[in-house]
Write an enzyme that holds these catalytic residues in place. Structure first.
Site, PDB file in Angstrom:
ATOM      1  N   GLY A  60      49.416  54.707  30.869  1.00 12.36           N
ATOM      2  CA  GLY A  60      49.194  53.342  30.697  1.00 12.36           C
ATOM      3  C   GLY A  60      47.840  52.694  30.835  1.00 12.36           C
ATOM      4  O   GLY A  60      46.960  53.747  31.256  1.00 12.36           O
ATOM      5  N   SER A  61      47.985  51.606  31.551  1.00 11.28           N
ATOM      6  CA  SER A  61      46.647  51.101  31.729  1.00 11.28           C
ATOM      7  C   SER A  61      46.017  51.438  33.225  1.00 11.28           C
ATOM      8  O   SER A  61      46.970  51.563  34.128  1.00 11.28           O
ATOM      9  CB  SER A  61      46.912  49.354  31.875  1.00 11.28           C
ATOM     10  OG  SER A  61      45.830  48.753  32.390  1.00 11.28           O
ATOM     11  N   THR A  62      44.783  51.273  33.295  1.00 12.32           N
ATOM     12  CA  THR A  62      44.002  51.573  34.679  1.00 12.32           C
ATOM     13  C   THR A  62      44.432  50.578  35.600  1.00 12.32           C
ATOM     14  O   THR A  62      44.194  50.900  36.609  1.00 12.32           O
ATOM     15  CB  THR A  62      42.612  51.706  34.381  1.00 12.32           C
ATOM     16  OG1 THR A  62      41.996  50.353  33.781  1.00 12.32           O
ATOM     17  CG2 THR A  62      42.161  52.813  33.329  1.00 12.32           C
ATOM     18  N   VAL A  63      45.026  49.269  35.129  1.00  9.02           N
ATOM     19  CA  VAL A  63      45.519  48.508  36.293  1.00  9.02           C
ATOM     20  C   VAL A  63      46.658  49.058  36.953  1.00  9.02           C
ATOM     21  O   VAL A  63      46.929  48.475  38.119  1.00  9.02           O
ATOM     22  CB  VAL A  63      45.969  47.141  35.456  1.00  9.02           C
ATOM     23  CG1 VAL A  63      46.467  46.240  36.396  1.00  9.02           C
ATOM     24  CG2 VAL A  63      44.615  46.543  34.696  1.00  9.02           C
TER      25      VAL A  63
END
Length: 129
Positions: A60-63
């Protein structure tokens, strides 16, 4: 003693929670309580707070790194993380959050749900307690 590669420094003990599936922390874990909320994940409903999380890796996202950091601030993060193959999202989150992390364990057969372990990110080892 299981030899690993050190990713994030520190030592922590806890009960293993094991997943055969990668986890996306962004949208997959509730940072307010540490519960896995991804409706398609095998650990849906489980709490990672105060556990040693053993996963293949992240997705998923780097967030997701910032979600791990928020979990640390909320006191809902895992005590330590073990990955088969660490990737930058989980590694960055663990490093930013001072969560001990290792990857590439030499042997995984004893790493089962409920097993008490100590993860040593300083020396790159997992000890079965």
């Amino acid at each position: 003693m299981i030899e690993c590669r050190s990713i994030a420094k520190g030592k922590a003990r806890g009960e293993l929670i094991v997943s055969s599936e990668p986890i996306s922390f962004l949208g997959g874990v509730n940072p307010d309580n540490g519960q896995i909320i991804d409706p398609n994940h095998e650990l849906k409903g489980e709490i990672v707070k105060d556990k040693v999380l053993f996963i293949p890796g992240g997705k998923g996202s780097t967030v997701g790194s910032y979600v791990i950091f928020q979990m640390m601030k909320n006191d809902t993060a895992p005590k330590a993380i073990i990955c088969l193959n660490a990737e930058p999202i989980i590694a960055t989150g663990a490093i930013m959050s001072d969560i001990p992390m290792v990857d590439s364990p030499a042997d995984t057969k004893e790493l089962t749900n409920g097993t008490l372990v100590e993860v040593d990110g300083d020396n790159g080892t997992i000890e079965i307690l």
